[in-house]
Design a protein around this motif. Structure first.
Motif, mmCIF file in Angstrom:
data_model
loop_
_atom_site.group_PDB
_atom_site.id
_atom_site.type_symbol
_atom_site.label_atom_id
_atom_site.label_comp_id
_atom_site.label_asym_id
_atom_site.label_seq_id
_atom_site.Cartn_x
_atom_site.Cartn_y
_atom_site.Cartn_z
ATOM 1 N N SER A 151 5.565 10.576 3.183
ATOM 2 C CA SER A 151 3.929 10.448 3.534
ATOM 3 C C SER A 151 3.364 9.590 2.350
ATOM 4 N N PRO A 152 2.228 8.943 2.548
ATOM 5 C CA PRO A 152 1.711 8.122 1.470
ATOM 6 C C PRO A 152 1.499 8.683 0.349
ATOM 7 N N SER A 153 1.105 10.082 0.099
ATOM 8 C CA SER A 153 0.970 10.708 -0.983
ATOM 9 C C SER A 153 2.404 10.968 -1.738
ATOM 10 N N THR A 186 0.951 -1.268 -0.036
ATOM 11 C CA THR A 186 0.003 0.061 0.007
ATOM 12 C C THR A 186 0.843 1.235 -0.250
ATOM 13 N N GLN A 187 0.257 2.236 -0.284
ATOM 14 C CA GLN A 187 1.076 3.329 -0.346
ATOM 15 C C GLN A 187 1.699 3.882 1.083
ATOM 16 N N GLN A 188 0.638 3.469 2.053
ATOM 17 C CA GLN A 188 1.191 3.649 3.660
ATOM 18 C C GLN A 188 2.344 3.075 3.855
ATOM 19 N N GLU A 189 2.511 1.663 3.352
ATOM 20 C CA GLU A 189 3.489 0.845 3.386
ATOM 21 C C GLU A 189 4.760 1.325 2.939
ATOM 22 N N GLY A 236 5.218 4.468 2.135
ATOM 23 C CA GLY A 236 5.919 5.648 2.834
ATOM 24 C C GLY A 236 6.597 5.379 4.092
ATOM 25 N N GLU A 237 5.925 4.431 4.786
ATOM 26 C CA GLU A 237 6.592 4.036 6.013
ATOM 27 C C GLU A 237 8.078 3.527 5.763
ATOM 28 N N ALA A 296 4.878 9.101 -1.276
ATOM 29 C CA ALA A 296 5.362 7.701 -1.684
ATOM 30 C C ALA A 296 4.732 7.369 -3.082
#
Length: 155
Positions: free
Chosen positions: A32-34, A21-24, A26-27, A36
Motif C-alpha cells: 500500500s502507499p502508506s 510517488t508513494q502510490q508508484e 507501493g505498486e 511503501a
C-alpha cells in the motif's frame, strides 16, 4: 539492516526515479502507499537512502569534457593528506575525489567546457593544490556507464 524483496523493489524505483510517488512505490513493491512510505522512511533512517538529487546533464550545460586526474602527494602523512583534501573540497571544478590504493594517492574527476578550459583549471586549481608531487591527466572520450548503484545489488 537486511533488505528484503520489497525493499529492493523500492530502491530500484527510487534509483531510477527519486521523485516517485508513494502510490508508484507501493505498486512496484506490492505494498500500500502508506506501507511503501514507512519502508522508504526506514531506508532513509538506516542511512541506505542518503538523499535525493537532480541528475544534471552537464554536457547540456556546456561541460562536455570529463577529465580524470591522478595525484601523487609528496608525503602520505596525515598532515599532507588533510591539507590536500581540505584544498580539494574548496576547488570549484572538482566534482569527485577518491583516496586510492596503489601507485597514485588520489583520483580526481573534473568537468570542463573543453580541453582549453581544463588547461586553465589545471593552472589555476589543480597545480596549486598543496603537497602535490605528480599530476597525470586523462580525458574521457565517452561515458559508457554511469550508475549510482550496481544493478546486482537491487536484484
Amino acid at each position: 539492516m537486511q533488505l528484503d524483496r520489497a525493499d529492493r523493489k523500492l530502491l530500484r524505483v527510487l534509483v531510477s526515479n527519486g521523485r516517485a510517488t508513494q502510490q508508484e512505490l507501493g505498486e512496484a513493491a506490492g505494498l500500500s502507499p502508506s506501507a511503501a512510505a514507512r519502508r522508504q522512511k526506514g531506508l532513509e533512517d538506516a542511512g541506505i537512502v542518503r538523499g535525493y538529487r537532480a541528475d544534471v546533464n552537464l554536457r547540456k550545460l556546456g561541460m562536455g569534457a570529463t577529465v580524470m586526474v591522478t595525484i601523487t602527494l609528496d608525503s602520505q602523512s596525515e598532515e599532507a593528506m588533510g591539507t590536500f583534501e581540505a584544498a580539494v573540497v574548496e576547488s570549484p571544478s572538482i566534482i569527485r575525489c577518491h583516496l586510492m590504493s596503489g601507485r597514485n594517492d588520489y583520483l580526481l574527476v573534473v568537468r570542463a567546457t573543453s580541453i582549453e578550459d581544463y588547461e586553465i583549471i589545471h593552472r589555476q586549481e589543480i597545480a596549486r593544490l598543496p603537497r602535490v608531487a605528480r599530476i597525470e591527466t586523462a580525458f574521457a572520450l565517452r561515458e559508457v556507464v554511469n550508475r549510482t548503484v550496481p544493478p546486482r545489488l537491487l536484484g
